[in-house]
Design an enzyme around this catalytic site. Structure first.
Site, short mmCIF file in Angstrom:
data_model
loop_
_atom_site.label_atom_id
_atom_site.label_comp_id
_atom_site.label_asym_id
_atom_site.label_seq_id
_atom_site.Cartn_x
_atom_site.Cartn_y
_atom_site.Cartn_z
CB SER A 24 -18.07 -0.49 -31.33
OG SER A 24 -18.08 -0.58 -32.73
CB ILE A 26 -14.00 -7.41 -32.78
CG1 ILE A 26 -14.08 -7.59 -34.31
CG2 ILE A 26 -13.28 -8.59 -32.15
CD1 ILE A 26 -12.73 -7.49 -35.04
CG ASP A 45 -15.39 1.51 -26.14
OD1 ASP A 45 -15.13 2.67 -26.53
OD2 ASP A 45 -15.38 0.54 -26.88
CG ASP A 69 -8.61 8.03 -24.00
OD1 ASP A 69 -7.85 7.08 -24.32
OD2 ASP A 69 -8.76 9.04 -24.69
CE1 TYR A 161 -6.16 -0.97 -37.58
CE2 TYR A 161 -5.69 -2.26 -39.55
CZ TYR A 161 -6.32 -2.12 -38.32
OH TYR A 161 -7.08 -3.15 -37.83
CB VAL A 194 -14.31 -8.24 -38.85
CG1 VAL A 194 -15.50 -8.73 -38.05
CG2 VAL A 194 -13.15 -9.23 -38.74
CB THR A 196 -16.74 -3.77 -36.97
OG1 THR A 196 -15.58 -3.13 -37.51
CG2 THR A 196 -16.44 -5.22 -36.66
P1 NAI Z 1 -14.66 -0.65 -33.76
O1 NAI Z 1 -14.25 0.68 -34.25
O2 NAI Z 1 -16.01 -1.17 -34.06
O3 NAI Z 1 -14.43 -0.75 -32.18
C1 NAI Z 1 -13.29 -0.27 -31.57
C2 NAI Z 1 -13.66 0.23 -30.20
O4 NAI Z 1 -12.45 0.64 -29.52
C3 NAI Z 1 -14.60 1.44 -30.22
O5 NAI Z 1 -15.76 1.18 -29.45
C4 NAI Z 1 -13.76 2.56 -29.64
O6 NAI Z 1 -14.52 3.51 -28.89
C5 NAI Z 1 -12.77 1.80 -28.76
N1 NAI Z 1 -11.57 2.58 -28.51
C6 NAI Z 1 -10.72 3.09 -29.43
N2 NAI Z 1 -9.76 3.79 -28.81
C7 NAI Z 1 -10.01 3.73 -27.48
C8 NAI Z 1 -9.37 4.28 -26.34
N3 NAI Z 1 -8.29 5.08 -26.45
N4 NAI Z 1 -9.88 4.02 -25.12
C9 NAI Z 1 -10.99 3.25 -25.00
N5 NAI Z 1 -11.64 2.71 -26.05
C10 NAI Z 1 -11.15 2.95 -27.27
O7 NAI Z 1 -13.53 -1.64 -34.32
P2 NAI Z 1 -13.53 -3.20 -34.56
O8 NAI Z 1 -13.65 -3.44 -36.00
O9 NAI Z 1 -14.41 -3.89 -33.61
O10 NAI Z 1 -12.00 -3.51 -34.18
C11 NAI Z 1 -11.62 -4.17 -32.97
C12 NAI Z 1 -10.15 -4.53 -33.10
O11 NAI Z 1 -9.99 -5.42 -34.20
C13 NAI Z 1 -9.24 -3.34 -33.39
O12 NAI Z 1 -8.01 -3.53 -32.71
C14 NAI Z 1 -9.00 -3.43 -34.88
O13 NAI Z 1 -7.80 -2.84 -35.28
C15 NAI Z 1 -8.98 -4.94 -35.06
N6 NAI Z 1 -9.25 -5.39 -36.42
C16 NAI Z 1 -10.44 -5.10 -37.02
C17 NAI Z 1 -10.68 -5.55 -38.29
C18 NAI Z 1 -11.96 -5.26 -39.00
O14 NAI Z 1 -12.03 -5.57 -40.21
N7 NAI Z 1 -12.98 -4.70 -38.35
C19 NAI Z 1 -9.69 -6.34 -39.05
C20 NAI Z 1 -8.48 -6.59 -38.33
C21 NAI Z 1 -8.28 -6.13 -37.05
#
Ligand code: NAI
Length: 249
Positions: A24, A26, A45, A69, A161, A194, A196
């Site tokens: 998903s 980023i 993932d 996980d 967070y 971002v 997402t």
């Molecule tokens: P998202 O929710 O779209 O993707 C996160 C992915 O991590 C998901 O596919 C989820 O299944 C996976 N995941 C979570 N826990 C897991 C685990 N224990 N084992 C395996 N996979 C796991 O989130 P997004 O927005 O793509 O975020 C990516 C990174 O960027 C995160 O670290 C988030 O904190 C960071 N971030 C995101 C921002 C935003 O505005 N979207 C802003 C700043 C930082």
């Protein structure tokens, strides 16, 4: 050492990159960019990754899936037990949107957020450093957040967070110190908001200098850059990728 001219220094041909959170947002976008740069990509993932795999293969790149996980130690160990990994882009993370003072499972939630967002990057990076150092070095990119620097983009940013992302920034420095002498470079990006699934339901664009939040690929480009030979003199850096949020309009 002979300098490699651009764009060859951005090439990942002949290299394998492990990308977490690749189902998903980023992480998915980062996996696609690394594939476009020529990497063989191991996508990781706990959610289904078929769409990401199909998109990578449609670009003519080689992809394998590591489904599991990341909070489980055995799963982390298994990621480094096979082929050589040259670069790690760790994008997996969680944000729980419920107001914390109304969350009946607050204690559990706090520990879960810290576990996924802080312990996992530490353990994953430590395993990657050992693996890479034994094989001539490598690149690691973690993902922090503007929330870890400012406390959040709005009053609704959850405190657990924000604190977890501040800890990620500290980890980048600690890991860099412990890895640089072994030929492994640890850096991070600190994204602003971002587009997402994580930001669904928030309307943050109008408050930002560019009048919009970032697109996933706008984070994927700098994260992928940190995985390439072009990032040869960065260690312990945290790139602020937030559309100018620290400066203003
Ligand atoms: P998202 O929710 O779209 O993707 C996160 C992915 O991590 C998901 O596919 C989820 O299944 C996976 N995941 C979570 N826990 C897991 C685990 N224990 N084992 C395996 N996979 C796991 O989130 P997004 O927005 O793509 O975020 C990516 C990174 O960027 C995160 O670290 C988030 O904190 C960071 N971030 C995101 C921002 C935003 O505005 N979207 C802003 C700043 C930082």
């Amino acid at each position: 050492m002979t300098a490699i001219p651009l764009p060859a220094a951005l090439s990942m041909v002949g290299k394998t990159a492990l990308v977490t959170g690749a189902a998903s947002g980023i992480g998915r976008a980062t996996a696609l960019v690394l594939a476009e740069l020529g990497a063989r990509v191991v996508i990781c993932d706990r959610s289904p990754m078929d769409e990401t795999r199909d998109a990578i293969e449609a670009r003519g790149a080689v992809c394998s899936m590591a489904h599991g996980d990341l909070t489980e130690d055995e799963f982390i160990a298994s990621l480094f037990a096979g082929e050589q990994i040259h670069a790690l882009a760790h994008c997996a993370g969680i944000l729980v949107g419920r107001p914390w003072q109304e969350d009946t499972a607050w204690h559990e939630r706090f520990h879960r957020v810290m576990d996924v967002n802080v312990r996992v990057p530490l353990q994953l990076a430590a395993a990657a450093i050992d693996h890479m150092a034994d094989r001539g070095g490598g690149h690691i990119a973690l993902v922090g957040s503007v929330a870890g620097k400012t406390g959040g983009t709005s009053v609704s940013t959850p405190p657990d967070y924000a604190a977890s992302k501040g800890a990620v920034h500290t980890l980048v420095k600690w890991l860099s110190r412990n890895a640089v002498g072994r030929g492994v470079l640890v850096n991070a990006v600190a994204p602003g908001p971002v587009e997402t699934p994580m930001t669904r339901g928030f309307n943050l664009g109008p408050t930002l200098p560019m009048g919009r939040i970032g697109r996933a690929e706008e984070l994927a480009w700098p994260i992928a850059f940190l995985c390439t030979p072009a990032a040869s003199y960065l260690s312990g850096a945290i790139l602020d990728v937030n559309g100018g949020a620290f400066v203003g309009p």
